[in-house]
Design a protein around this motif. Structure first.
Motif, PDB file in Angstrom:
ATOM      1  N   THR A  11       8.065 -10.232  -0.673  1.00  0.00           N
ATOM      2  CA  THR A  11       7.307  -8.994  -0.863  1.00  0.00           C
ATOM      3  C   THR A  11       5.908  -9.131  -0.279  1.00  0.00           C
ATOM      4  O   THR A  11       5.414  -8.199   0.376  1.00  0.00           O
ATOM      5  CB  THR A  11       7.249  -8.623  -2.357  1.00  0.00           C
ATOM      6  N   ARG A  12       5.280 -10.269  -0.485  1.00  0.00           N
ATOM      7  CA  ARG A  12       3.939 -10.492   0.094  1.00  0.00           C
ATOM      8  C   ARG A  12       3.970 -10.310   1.606  1.00  0.00           C
ATOM      9  O   ARG A  12       3.119  -9.611   2.171  1.00  0.00           O
ATOM     10  CB  ARG A  12       3.449 -11.905  -0.230  1.00  0.00           C
ATOM     11  N   GLU A  13       4.919 -10.947   2.255  1.00  0.00           N
ATOM     12  CA  GLU A  13       5.020 -10.849   3.711  1.00  0.00           C
ATOM     13  C   GLU A  13       5.302  -9.413   4.156  1.00  0.00           C
ATOM     14  O   GLU A  13       4.700  -8.921   5.099  1.00  0.00           O
ATOM     15  CB  GLU A  13       6.101 -11.796   4.242  1.00  0.00           C
ATOM     16  N   LEU A  14       6.230  -8.765   3.478  1.00  0.00           N
ATOM     17  CA  LEU A  14       6.572  -7.397   3.859  1.00  0.00           C
ATOM     18  C   LEU A  14       5.411  -6.438   3.615  1.00  0.00           C
ATOM     19  O   LEU A  14       5.177  -5.525   4.426  1.00  0.00           O
ATOM     20  CB  LEU A  14       7.826  -6.938   3.117  1.00  0.00           C
ATOM     21  N   LEU A  15       4.683  -6.613   2.535  1.00  0.00           N
ATOM     22  CA  LEU A  15       3.509  -5.762   2.300  1.00  0.00           C
ATOM     23  C   LEU A  15       2.494  -5.938   3.411  1.00  0.00           C
ATOM     24  O   LEU A  15       1.863  -4.977   3.856  1.00  0.00           O
ATOM     25  CB  LEU A  15       2.877  -6.088   0.939  1.00  0.00           C
ATOM     26  N   TRP A  16       2.306  -7.172   3.865  1.00  0.00           N
ATOM     27  CA  TRP A  16       1.350  -7.446   4.935  1.00  0.00           C
ATOM     28  C   TRP A  16       1.838  -6.853   6.255  1.00  0.00           C
ATOM     29  O   TRP A  16       1.072  -6.293   7.018  1.00  0.00           O
ATOM     30  CB  TRP A  16       1.147  -8.946   5.050  1.00  0.00           C
ATOM     31  N   GLU A  17       3.123  -6.942   6.498  1.00  0.00           N
ATOM     32  CA  GLU A  17       3.685  -6.435   7.753  1.00  0.00           C
ATOM     33  C   GLU A  17       3.831  -4.919   7.767  1.00  0.00           C
ATOM     34  O   GLU A  17       3.517  -4.269   8.764  1.00  0.00           O
ATOM     35  CB  GLU A  17       5.082  -7.031   7.981  1.00  0.00           C
ATOM     36  N   ARG A  18       4.364  -4.366   6.662  1.00  0.00           N
ATOM     37  CA  ARG A  18       4.792  -2.968   6.665  1.00  0.00           C
ATOM     38  C   ARG A  18       4.047  -2.071   5.688  1.00  0.00           C
ATOM     39  O   ARG A  18       4.219  -0.861   5.722  1.00  0.00           O
ATOM     40  CB  ARG A  18       6.273  -2.888   6.283  1.00  0.00           C
ATOM     41  N   GLY A  19       3.312  -2.667   4.755  1.00  0.00           N
ATOM     42  CA  GLY A  19       2.691  -1.882   3.699  1.00  0.00           C
ATOM     43  C   GLY A  19       3.691  -1.575   2.601  1.00  0.00           C
ATOM     44  O   GLY A  19       4.886  -1.856   2.721  1.00  0.00           O
ATOM     45  N   TYR A  20       3.211  -0.992   1.537  1.00  0.00           N
ATOM     46  CA  TYR A  20       4.047  -0.701   0.377  1.00  0.00           C
ATOM     47  C   TYR A  20       5.113   0.347   0.713  1.00  0.00           C
ATOM     48  O   TYR A  20       6.283   0.181   0.390  1.00  0.00           O
ATOM     49  CB  TYR A  20       3.169  -0.220  -0.779  1.00  0.00           C
ATOM     50  N   VAL A  21       4.692   1.416   1.362  1.00  0.00           N
ATOM     51  CA  VAL A  21       5.612   2.505   1.691  1.00  0.00           C
ATOM     52  C   VAL A  21       6.753   1.997   2.563  1.00  0.00           C
ATOM     53  O   VAL A  21       7.903   2.379   2.380  1.00  0.00           O
ATOM     54  CB  VAL A  21       4.852   3.669   2.378  1.00  0.00           C
ATOM     55  N   GLY A  22       6.451   1.107   3.505  1.00  0.00           N
ATOM     56  CA  GLY A  22       7.450   0.609   4.433  1.00  0.00           C
ATOM     57  C   GLY A  22       8.272  -0.567   3.919  1.00  0.00           C
ATOM     58  O   GLY A  22       9.115  -1.093   4.645  1.00  0.00           O
ATOM     59  N   ARG A  97      -5.484  -4.358   4.055  1.00  0.00           N
ATOM     60  CA  ARG A  97      -4.474  -3.441   4.616  1.00  0.00           C
ATOM     61  C   ARG A  97      -3.883  -2.552   3.537  1.00  0.00           C
ATOM     62  O   ARG A  97      -3.450  -1.439   3.816  1.00  0.00           O
ATOM     63  CB  ARG A  97      -3.383  -4.221   5.316  1.00  0.00           C
ATOM     64  N   LEU A  98      -3.870  -3.032   2.300  1.00  0.00           N
ATOM     65  CA  LEU A  98      -3.307  -2.230   1.213  1.00  0.00           C
ATOM     66  C   LEU A  98      -4.143  -0.981   0.928  1.00  0.00           C
ATOM     67  O   LEU A  98      -3.631  -0.002   0.392  1.00  0.00           O
ATOM     68  CB  LEU A  98      -3.171  -3.078  -0.049  1.00  0.00           C
ATOM     69  N   THR A  99      -5.420  -0.995   1.296  1.00  0.00           N
ATOM     70  CA  THR A  99      -6.259   0.180   1.054  1.00  0.00           C
ATOM     71  C   THR A  99      -5.843   1.357   1.925  1.00  0.00           C
ATOM     72  O   THR A  99      -6.205   2.491   1.632  1.00  0.00           O
ATOM     73  CB  THR A  99      -7.752  -0.118   1.307  1.00  0.00           C
ATOM     74  N   GLN A 100      -5.098   1.076   2.985  1.00  0.00           N
ATOM     75  CA  GLN A 100      -4.629   2.134   3.872  1.00  0.00           C
ATOM     76  C   GLN A 100      -3.299   2.725   3.416  1.00  0.00           C
ATOM     77  O   GLN A 100      -2.778   3.642   4.040  1.00  0.00           O
ATOM     78  CB  GLN A 100      -4.480   1.592   5.294  1.00  0.00           C
ATOM     79  N   ASP A 101      -2.749   2.164   2.346  1.00  0.00           N
ATOM     80  CA  ASP A 101      -1.451   2.600   1.850  1.00  0.00           C
ATOM     81  C   ASP A 101      -1.652   3.629   0.744  1.00  0.00           C
ATOM     82  O   ASP A 101      -2.149   3.301  -0.328  1.00  0.00           O
ATOM     83  CB  ASP A 101      -0.675   1.392   1.327  1.00  0.00           C
ATOM     84  N   PRO A 102      -1.290   4.893   0.978  1.00  0.00           N
ATOM     85  CA  PRO A 102      -1.561   5.932  -0.018  1.00  0.00           C
ATOM     86  C   PRO A 102      -0.890   5.694  -1.367  1.00  0.00           C
ATOM     87  O   PRO A 102      -1.455   6.029  -2.407  1.00  0.00           O
ATOM     88  CB  PRO A 102      -1.052   7.218   0.637  1.00  0.00           C
ATOM     89  N   GLU A 103       0.290   5.082  -1.374  1.00  0.00           N
ATOM     90  CA  GLU A 103       0.969   4.847  -2.655  1.00  0.00           C
ATOM     91  C   GLU A 103       0.275   3.756  -3.465  1.00  0.00           C
ATOM     92  O   GLU A 103       0.227   3.833  -4.691  1.00  0.00           O
ATOM     93  CB  GLU A 103       2.450   4.525  -2.436  1.00  0.00           C
ATOM     94  N   VAL A 104      -0.261   2.753  -2.800  1.00  0.00           N
ATOM     95  CA  VAL A 104      -1.008   1.713  -3.513  1.00  0.00           C
ATOM     96  C   VAL A 104      -2.280   2.316  -4.099  1.00  0.00           C
ATOM     97  O   VAL A 104      -2.613   2.097  -5.265  1.00  0.00           O
ATOM     98  CB  VAL A 104      -1.341   0.517  -2.589  1.00  0.00           C
ATOM     99  N   MET A 105      -2.985   3.092  -3.311  1.00  0.00           N
ATOM    100  CA  MET A 105      -4.248   3.664  -3.776  1.00  0.00           C
ATOM    101  C   MET A 105      -4.031   4.720  -4.855  1.00  0.00           C
ATOM    102  O   MET A 105      -4.899   4.931  -5.700  1.00  0.00           O
ATOM    103  CB  MET A 105      -5.040   4.253  -2.603  1.00  0.00           C
TER     104      MET A 105
END
Length: 188
Positions: A11-22, A97-105
């Motif tokens: 999950t860490r790697e995927l969040l970094w690569e694709r973000g939460y939404v992806g 990078r997570l700050t750019q993810d609308p679902e995380v924010m």
């Protein structure tokens, strides 16, 4: 590695690569080599797993930064070591990078470790800068909190510029420029 750790690391790697939404639960399971039952045995769902992954990333980031900022040298040397440490510049900051993810924010639980990590980083940098100011290593008029925020902003902005240019050069230029501003002015 335990299944729960494989799921978190994937999950860490995927969040970094694709973000939460992806990042889909299926992609996490595939990367971790774990089945759906294993994932839901350890975590209540994607948000719970993402929270564990973000928390681990934040914890590792803090530990690495703390090691540098509490190391030897003047305040300016320690801040410089932090700014110049090895990074995967073109991948960006795994927390930033997570700050750019609308679902995380939009999710207070997922946003909290991001906010707390940046607040901790600004506070820790401000403490080092205040120490340097008090020791006469950097300008007496320096506002440690403002400069700490500027350091974090330059780093995060440097990542964006580097990714846009597909080159680490803009990041390096931003760091060089910031360090030039932090260099003490010597009387002539």
């Amino acid at each position: 590695m335990r299944t729960s750790d494989r799921l978190i690391e994937s999950t860490r790697e995927l969040l970094w690569e694709r973000g939460y939404v992806g990042t889909s639960p299926r992609a996490i399971q595939q990367r971790a080599g774990a089945g759906q039952g294993s994932m839901y045995h350890h975590f209540s769902g994607k948000p719970d797993l993402a929270l564990a992954a973000i928390g681990r990333t934040a914890g590792e980031m803090r530990a690495g930064v703390e090691e540098i900022l509490s190391g030897p040298g003047t305040a300016a040397e320690r801040v410089s070591a932090y700014l110049r440490r090895e990074r995967e510049v073109l991948r960006g900051c795994p927390i930033g990078r997570l700050t750019q993810d609308p679902e995380v924010m939009a999710d207070p639980a997922l946003r909290r470790p991001v906010e707390e990590t940046f607040a901790w980083l600004r506070d820790r940098l401000a403490a080092v800068l205040a120490e340097g100011r008090d020791r006469g290593e950097i300008g007496a008029g320096l506002d440690p909190a403002a400069v700490a925020s500027a350091v974090v902003a330059v780093l995060q902005g440097g990542y964006v510029l580097a990714r846009a240019a597909a080159s680490p050069e803009p990041f390096d230029q931003a760091v060089d420029g910031l360090l030039a501003l932090l260099s003490p002015v010597r009387p002539s």
